[in-house]
Design an enzyme around this catalytic site. Structure first.
Site, PDB file in Angstrom:
ATOM      1  N   ASP A   1      43.046  43.276  38.417  1.00 46.26           N
ATOM      2  CA  ASP A   1      41.685  42.765  38.341  1.00 46.26           C
ATOM      3  C   ASP A   1      40.878  43.487  39.420  1.00 46.26           C
ATOM      4  O   ASP A   1      40.979  43.175  40.601  1.00 46.26           O
ATOM      5  CB  ASP A   1      41.696  41.252  38.572  1.00 46.26           C
ATOM      6  CG  ASP A   1      40.299  40.643  38.574  1.00 46.26           C
ATOM      7  OD1 ASP A   1      39.313  41.393  38.410  1.00 46.26           O
ATOM      8  OD2 ASP A   1      40.199  39.414  38.767  1.00 46.26           O
TER       9      ASP A   1
ATOM     10  N   TYR B   1      44.501  43.222  43.385  1.00 42.92           N
ATOM     11  CA  TYR B   1      43.513  42.198  43.060  1.00 42.92           C
ATOM     12  C   TYR B   1      42.351  42.394  44.027  1.00 42.92           C
ATOM     13  O   TYR B   1      42.394  41.945  45.173  1.00 42.92           O
ATOM     14  CB  TYR B   1      44.148  40.814  43.190  1.00 42.92           C
ATOM     15  CG  TYR B   1      43.238  39.639  42.936  1.00 42.92           C
ATOM     16  CD1 TYR B   1      42.186  39.713  42.023  1.00 42.92           C
ATOM     17  CD2 TYR B   1      43.442  38.435  43.607  1.00 42.92           C
ATOM     18  CE1 TYR B   1      41.359  38.637  41.794  1.00 42.92           C
ATOM     19  CE2 TYR B   1      42.617  37.341  43.380  1.00 42.92           C
ATOM     20  CZ  TYR B   1      41.583  37.446  42.471  1.00 42.92           C
ATOM     21  OH  TYR B   1      40.760  36.373  42.252  1.00 42.92           O
TER      22      TYR B   1
END
Length: 252
Positions: free
Chosen positions: A144, A105
């Site tokens: 992400d 992330y």
């Protein structure tokens, strides 16, 4: 082998919005989650048949990554082993016989680009990290990545040139990473297709498909012949991101 990645924007909230039916239906071998925002004591979803590995942020209710896997790894690493980067629970690496899998992330550069300088440091250190792993065996990383690489990856490129996630600086770092020997699996298979993985909650952006492609599966070039299909599950709700998937053969 089926891999899925999803920024769930809070796992406890997503569990109330259809997470479990999707998890059960997709039946992935490995399921990587970002922004889970939980501690191990708060983790209630522990499905049969899966090992799980959680990297929580030191700050409660913030960030965090989680992996569910049907296949027990040889080794598990949390973070990059760089103190500056390892306070926010942003990375988990699983080592298997023939590859490494990284759930990541990437830090957001923030409104006003307040964290852009830090983001540049992160990008340099992350590339060094995966290149070091790759000396031993190929790498798959997903999550992400907080960057829209090209104009096709964002609905309004002209008005977002200095927005976090679409700055020239962030895009150049991702280009450099790919040029170092990695494949953006979805764009490789879909060179001209417009598809997004994140939509703002404002102004009905998802209904109007005013989105950004921020979520990726990236693989070492030597795994290209193993790749079967990269997927964006754009119809799956439960978060401001949708899940993405990768089917890959003969890697275990």
């Amino acid at each position: 082998m089926k891999l899925v990645s999803w920024n769930v924007a809070g796992l406890r909230a997503c569990l109330k919005k259809g997470f479990v039916p999707f998890f059960e239906k997709i039946n992935a071998d490995i399921f990587c989650l970002q922004e889970v925002k939980i501690t191990e004591e708060e983790l209630k979803f522990k499905p049969d048949g899966y090992e799980f590995y959680l990297n929580s942020a030191q700050k409660k209710g913030y960030s965090g990554t989680l992996i569910y896997t049907k296949h027990k790894p040889l080794n598990v690493t949390f973070g990059m082993k760089i103190e500056e980067h390892d306070q926010e629970g942003r990375m988990i690496t699983l080592e298997f016989n023939n590859f490494y899998l990284i759930n990541v992330y990437v830090p957001n550069s923030k409104r006003g680009l307040l964290r852009l300088d830090y983001r540049m440091t992160w990008e340099n250190d992350f590339l060094n990290y995966i290149k070091t792993l790759e000396k031993n065996k190929p790498v798959i990383f997903c999550g992400d990545l907080n960057v829209c690489h090209q104009e096709i990856d964002i609905a309004n490129p002209k008005t977002n040139l200095r927005s976090a996630g679409f700055t020239i600086e962030e895009r150049k770092k991702f280009s450099r990473l790919l040029e170092s020997g990695y494949i953006d699996t979805y764009r490789y298979q879909n060179p001209t297709k417009v598809a997004y993985t994140w939509w703002s909650y404002f102004a009905h952006a998802r209904e109007r498909n005013i989105g950004w492609r921020l979520d990726y599966f990236v693989i070492s070039k030597q795994l290209l012949s193993n790749m079967k299909e990269a997927t964006i599950y754009e119809d799956i709700l439960g978060s401001d991101h949708c899940p993405i998937g990768l089917e890959i053969k003969d890697v275990l």
